[in-house]
Each structure stands twice: as structure tokens, then as C-alpha cells.
Design a protein around this motif. Structure first.
Motif, PDB file in Angstrom:
ATOM      1  N   SER A 136     -28.110  52.576 -23.485  1.00  0.00           N
ATOM      2  CA  SER A 136     -28.097  54.033 -23.347  1.00  0.00           C
ATOM      3  C   SER A 136     -29.418  54.595 -23.847  1.00  0.00           C
ATOM      4  CB  SER A 136     -26.938  54.650 -24.139  1.00  0.00           C
ATOM      5  OG  SER A 136     -27.179  54.561 -25.525  1.00  0.00           O
ATOM      6  N   LYS A 137     -29.682  55.845 -23.548  1.00  0.00           N
ATOM      7  CA  LYS A 137     -30.936  56.453 -23.975  1.00  0.00           C
ATOM      8  C   LYS A 137     -31.018  56.572 -25.494  1.00  0.00           C
ATOM      9  CE  LYS A 137     -29.301  61.243 -23.506  1.00  0.00           C
ATOM     10  NZ  LYS A 137     -29.545  62.561 -22.851  1.00  0.00           N
ATOM     11  N   ASP A 138     -29.848  56.564 -26.161  1.00  0.00           N
ATOM     12  CA  ASP A 138     -29.821  56.656 -27.620  1.00  0.00           C
ATOM     13  C   ASP A 138     -29.754  55.291 -28.291  1.00  0.00           C
ATOM     14  OD1 ASP A 138     -29.771  59.479 -27.506  1.00  0.00           O
ATOM     15  OD2 ASP A 138     -27.602  59.447 -27.160  1.00  0.00           O
ATOM     16  N   ALA A 139     -29.811  54.226 -27.496  1.00  0.00           N
ATOM     17  CA  ALA A 139     -29.733  52.874 -28.040  1.00  0.00           C
ATOM     18  C   ALA A 139     -30.978  52.553 -28.871  1.00  0.00           C
ATOM     19  CB  ALA A 139     -29.588  51.866 -26.904  1.00  0.00           C
ATOM     20  N   PRO A 140     -30.896  51.570 -29.781  1.00  0.00           N
ATOM     21  CA  PRO A 140     -32.048  51.212 -30.609  1.00  0.00           C
ATOM     22  C   PRO A 140     -33.298  50.874 -29.807  1.00  0.00           C
ATOM     23  CG  PRO A 140     -30.072  50.156 -31.434  1.00  0.00           C
ATOM     24  CD  PRO A 140     -29.684  50.813 -30.151  1.00  0.00           C
ATOM     25  N   GLY A 141     -33.116  50.268 -28.629  1.00  0.00           N
ATOM     26  CA  GLY A 141     -34.268  49.900 -27.808  1.00  0.00           C
ATOM     27  C   GLY A 141     -34.517  50.851 -26.659  1.00  0.00           C
ATOM     28  N   GLY A 142     -33.800  52.006 -26.636  1.00  0.00           N
ATOM     29  CA  GLY A 142     -33.902  52.887 -25.484  1.00  0.00           C
ATOM     30  C   GLY A 142     -33.095  52.320 -24.331  1.00  0.00           C
ATOM     31  N   PHE A 143     -33.156  52.972 -23.182  1.00  0.00           N
ATOM     32  CA  PHE A 143     -32.352  52.525 -22.048  1.00  0.00           C
ATOM     33  C   PHE A 143     -33.144  51.607 -21.121  1.00  0.00           C
ATOM     34  CE2 PHE A 143     -31.056  52.984 -17.592  1.00  0.00           C
ATOM     35  CZ  PHE A 143     -29.755  52.484 -17.690  1.00  0.00           C
ATOM     36  N   SER A 144     -32.458  50.565 -20.621  1.00  0.00           N
ATOM     37  CA  SER A 144     -33.019  49.682 -19.595  1.00  0.00           C
ATOM     38  C   SER A 144     -31.885  49.222 -18.692  1.00  0.00           C
ATOM     39  CB  SER A 144     -33.700  48.458 -20.223  1.00  0.00           C
ATOM     40  OG  SER A 144     -34.027  47.503 -19.222  1.00  0.00           O
ATOM     41  N   ALA A 145     -32.093  49.341 -17.377  1.00  0.00           N
ATOM     42  CA  ALA A 145     -31.079  48.881 -16.428  1.00  0.00           C
ATOM     43  C   ALA A 145     -30.835  47.384 -16.574  1.00  0.00           C
ATOM     44  CB  ALA A 145     -31.514  49.209 -15.001  1.00  0.00           C
ATOM     45  N   GLU A 146     -31.844  46.654 -17.063  1.00  0.00           N
ATOM     46  CA  GLU A 146     -31.679  45.218 -17.249  1.00  0.00           C
ATOM     47  C   GLU A 146     -30.689  44.911 -18.364  1.00  0.00           C
ATOM     48  OE1 GLU A 146     -35.982  44.892 -17.507  1.00  0.00           O
ATOM     49  OE2 GLU A 146     -35.867  43.225 -16.088  1.00  0.00           O
ATOM     50  N   GLY A 147     -30.524  45.852 -19.280  1.00  0.00           N
ATOM     51  CA  GLY A 147     -29.535  45.664 -20.336  1.00  0.00           C
ATOM     52  C   GLY A 147     -28.135  45.598 -19.773  1.00  0.00           C
ATOM     53  N   GLU A 148     -27.812  46.507 -18.880  1.00  0.00           N
ATOM     54  CA  GLU A 148     -26.482  46.519 -18.257  1.00  0.00           C
ATOM     55  C   GLU A 148     -26.262  45.278 -17.410  1.00  0.00           C
ATOM     56  OE1 GLU A 148     -23.792  49.332 -15.257  1.00  0.00           O
ATOM     57  OE2 GLU A 148     -25.650  50.099 -16.111  1.00  0.00           O
ATOM     58  N   ALA A 149     -27.279  44.864 -16.660  1.00  0.00           N
ATOM     59  CA  ALA A 149     -27.164  43.665 -15.824  1.00  0.00           C
ATOM     60  C   ALA A 149     -26.949  42.425 -16.687  1.00  0.00           C
ATOM     61  CB  ALA A 149     -28.419  43.504 -14.966  1.00  0.00           C
ATOM     62  N   PHE A 150     -27.655  42.375 -17.794  1.00  0.00           N
ATOM     63  CA  PHE A 150     -27.503  41.247 -18.716  1.00  0.00           C
ATOM     64  C   PHE A 150     -26.085  41.185 -19.276  1.00  0.00           C
ATOM     65  CE2 PHE A 150     -27.392  39.781 -23.119  1.00  0.00           C
ATOM     66  CZ  PHE A 150     -27.870  38.492 -22.980  1.00  0.00           C
ATOM     67  N   ASP A 151     -25.602  42.308 -19.790  1.00  0.00           N
ATOM     68  CA  ASP A 151     -24.271  42.311 -20.394  1.00  0.00           C
ATOM     69  C   ASP A 151     -23.190  41.963 -19.377  1.00  0.00           C
ATOM     70  OD1 ASP A 151     -25.562  43.087 -22.700  1.00  0.00           O
ATOM     71  OD2 ASP A 151     -24.077  44.621 -23.213  1.00  0.00           O
ATOM     72  N   LYS A 152     -23.335  42.458 -18.139  1.00  0.00           N
ATOM     73  CA  LYS A 152     -22.344  42.153 -17.102  1.00  0.00           C
ATOM     74  C   LYS A 152     -22.268  40.646 -16.863  1.00  0.00           C
ATOM     75  CE  LYS A 152     -20.967  43.449 -12.397  1.00  0.00           C
ATOM     76  NZ  LYS A 152     -20.687  42.072 -11.959  1.00  0.00           N
ATOM     77  N   ALA A 153     -23.419  39.999 -16.775  1.00  0.00           N
ATOM     78  CA  ALA A 153     -23.444  38.556 -16.528  1.00  0.00           C
ATOM     79  C   ALA A 153     -22.852  37.783 -17.699  1.00  0.00           C
ATOM     80  CB  ALA A 153     -24.874  38.101 -16.264  1.00  0.00           C
ATOM     81  N   VAL A 154     -23.175  38.203 -18.916  1.00  0.00           N
ATOM     82  CA  VAL A 154     -22.668  37.507 -20.095  1.00  0.00           C
ATOM     83  C   VAL A 154     -21.155  37.674 -20.216  1.00  0.00           C
ATOM     84  CG1 VAL A 154     -22.703  37.403 -22.609  1.00  0.00           C
ATOM     85  CG2 VAL A 154     -24.843  37.638 -21.354  1.00  0.00           C
ATOM     86  N   VAL A 155     -20.673  38.897 -20.042  1.00  0.00           N
ATOM     87  CA  VAL A 155     -19.231  39.133 -20.133  1.00  0.00           C
ATOM     88  C   VAL A 155     -18.498  38.333 -19.055  1.00  0.00           C
ATOM     89  CG1 VAL A 155     -17.405  40.861 -19.902  1.00  0.00           C
ATOM     90  CG2 VAL A 155     -19.474  41.397 -21.210  1.00  0.00           C
ATOM     91  N   ASP A 156     -19.042  38.321 -17.846  1.00  0.00           N
ATOM     92  CA  ASP A 156     -18.434  37.584 -16.732  1.00  0.00           C
ATOM     93  C   ASP A 156     -18.348  36.098 -17.059  1.00  0.00           C
ATOM     94  OD1 ASP A 156     -17.493  36.809 -14.202  1.00  0.00           O
ATOM     95  OD2 ASP A 156     -19.527  36.662 -13.397  1.00  0.00           O
TER      96      ASP A 156
END
Length: 263
Positions: free
Chosen positions: A179-199
Motif C-alpha cells: 500500500s502507499k502507506d507501507a514501509p517500502g511504499g507501494f509496488s505492484a510487484e509486491g501484490e504479485a509476489f504475495d499472490k504467488a507465495v500464498v498460492d
């Protein structure tokens, strides 16, 4: 033998004295960790192998901290009273390092009584009712995911041949850029990464993680990829039932909790 495994977050906000009101936003994770704690107690481990990303880390070698005992605190987070202690499974660590070197695995040992929060948070939250257990603290390298998975399979062969009951815990936070308030700011790659890991993690299937480009992995601002890949390697070929307990990201950091029961 390996008797239980789990993925758990290691955010200091999960510690009641640190998280305080913020901890209420992590209710799902707190409840999931309580289930893991109970399951770990019932599994009766002699040794807990925790794979955490923030220890004495070497870019070109996997490592284990071989101190006779370990102490962790939370002073850097403002808590000057909470302390965790653990005994080392010194003989098992020695066995691991000998076998790794025999197989020419890039592996080294460190030695420090002090352990960081990547180890301390799981110890504090998961070992309340376990007595006479010992710790094997593993730190990943900077090699890619496939290398860590292979390291996990090598570690499995050693641990599964031992007589003591070993639980493997991947101490792992996911993307810090959700998210924009996240420690590292927002990155679409963050969501893609988490989706793959959770899957992949939910199905005990390393393929979605292995398919990730390493640039995506690094740009996601994560710290859990390599511990999780190592843990999945440890479970390779075993009769495992995976159960996703919680995934949430109220602060823009992905927190995943998964339980693995081993037949």
C-alpha cells in the motif's frame, strides 16, 4: 524425523507489549499463531529448526548459529523487559554442518548468543507450553529460490534421518510494499509476489514461487522468500497436509500463517 512445520510472520507488533492497540488489527494472525502454538505443543518436538532471514547472513553460503545457548530481546522496539531464551541442539547442528560439507554445500557456521527478532518472535509466541526443547537457528544466503529449495531438500535428508522429533518453522514476512502507506511504499510487484507465495505455500507447491522472476522477488521488498523456499524443500516428497490459517496486510506488509501437518 520431521514431525511438523509452519510459516509464521515475525512482526514485533505481534508482541503484546510492543503492538498494544495496533495488535488488534492483526487479530487473524494472532488467532492463527495460537493454533500453531497448540499444534506445535501437541506435536511434541525435541528440536525446533527456525529458518529466519535477519541473522548473520552470508551472500554465498547458508549458515547456522552454533552458540551453546541463545538469548533474544526486544529492546530496539522499546520493550526492555521481555526476554526469550533457548538451548542449542549442538550435536544436531554439528551433524548438519558435517553432512553439508561432505556434500559440498556452501555452508558455514556463526556463533552468537544473541538472536534477532526473526527468531525471538516465533520463540516467544510458539513455545509457551513446550519444555526441554532445543533450537537450530538457520539463516539463508542470497542465492536464488531454486538453490534454497535444493538446500531444503538436503536439510530434510539429514533431519528426517535423526531420531529426535524436529519441527521446522519458516519465520517470514511477505512484501513490505502492498500500500502507499507501507514501509517500502507501494509496488505492484509486491501484490504479485504475495499472490504467488500464498498460492504455492497453501498447496505445498513450490512451482508458483520458482516461477517468480528474482527481480520481482527483490522489488517486492520481502524478507520471507528464502526461508519459505527452504522450508518447502524440507517438505519435498513428504505426506503433508497444508492449511492456510491467515493472510492479512493491515499495515501494507503481508503476514501469512500456514500450518503443515505431516503424516
Amino acid at each position: 524425523m520431521i514431525i511438523f512445520s509452519a510459516i509464521v510472520p515475525h512482526s514485533p507488533l505481534l508482541v503484546p507489549s510492543i503492538g498494544k492497540d495496533q495488535r488488534e488489527k492483526l487479530t487473524g494472525t494472532v488467532t492463527a499463531l495460537q493454533e500453531i502454538e497448540q499444534a506445535l505443543y501437541l506435536a511434541k518436538p525435541d528440536t525446533i529448526c527456525i529458518i529466519a532471514p535477519h541473522g548473520s547472513r552470508y551472500p554465498d553460503a547458508y549458515s547456522i548459529n552454533m552458540s551453546p545457548k541463545y538469548t533474544g530481546d526486544f529492546k530496539s522496539f522499546g520493550d526492555f523487559s521481555t526476554v526469550v531464551n533457548a538451548k542449542s541442539d549442538f550435536l544436531l547442528i554439528d551433524h548438519i554442518q558435517r553432512k553439508m560439507r561432505e556434500e559440498n554445500v556452501p555452508f558455514t557456521l556463526s556463533s552468537s548468543e544473541n538472536i534477532d527478532y526473526g527468531f525471538s518472535v516465533p520463540i516467544l509466541l510458539l513455545t509457551t507450553h513446550i519444555e526441554n526443547w532445543k533450537l537450530v537457528p538457520v539463516t539463508p544466503s542470497m542465492f536464488d529460490g531454486k538453490s534454497h529449495y535444493e538446500f531444503g531438500t538436503q536439510l530434510k535428508r539429514i533431519l528426517h534421518s535423526e531420531s529426535q522429533r524436529v519441527a521446522i518453522i519458516a519465520s517470514a514476512d511477505l512484501s513490505h510494499k502492498l500500500s502507499k502507506d507501507a514501509p517500502g511504499g507501494f509496488s505492484a510487484e509486491g501484490e504479485a509476489f504475495d499472490k504467488a507465495v500464498v498460492d504455492g505455500a497453501t498447496r505445498n507447491d513450490a512451482k508458483p514461487l520458482l516461477d517468480l522472476d528474482m527481480n520481482t522477488v527483490e522489488n517486492a521488498g520481502q524478507c520471507g522468500f528464502r526461508p519459505i523456499m527452504t522450508m518447502l524443500g524440507c517438505l519435498d516428497g513428504m505426506n503433508v497436509t497444508a492449511k492456510k490459517l491467515c493472510y492479512e496486510a493491515p499495515f501494507g506488509v503481508g503476514y501469512l500463517t500456514v500450518r503443515y501437518d505431516i503424516a
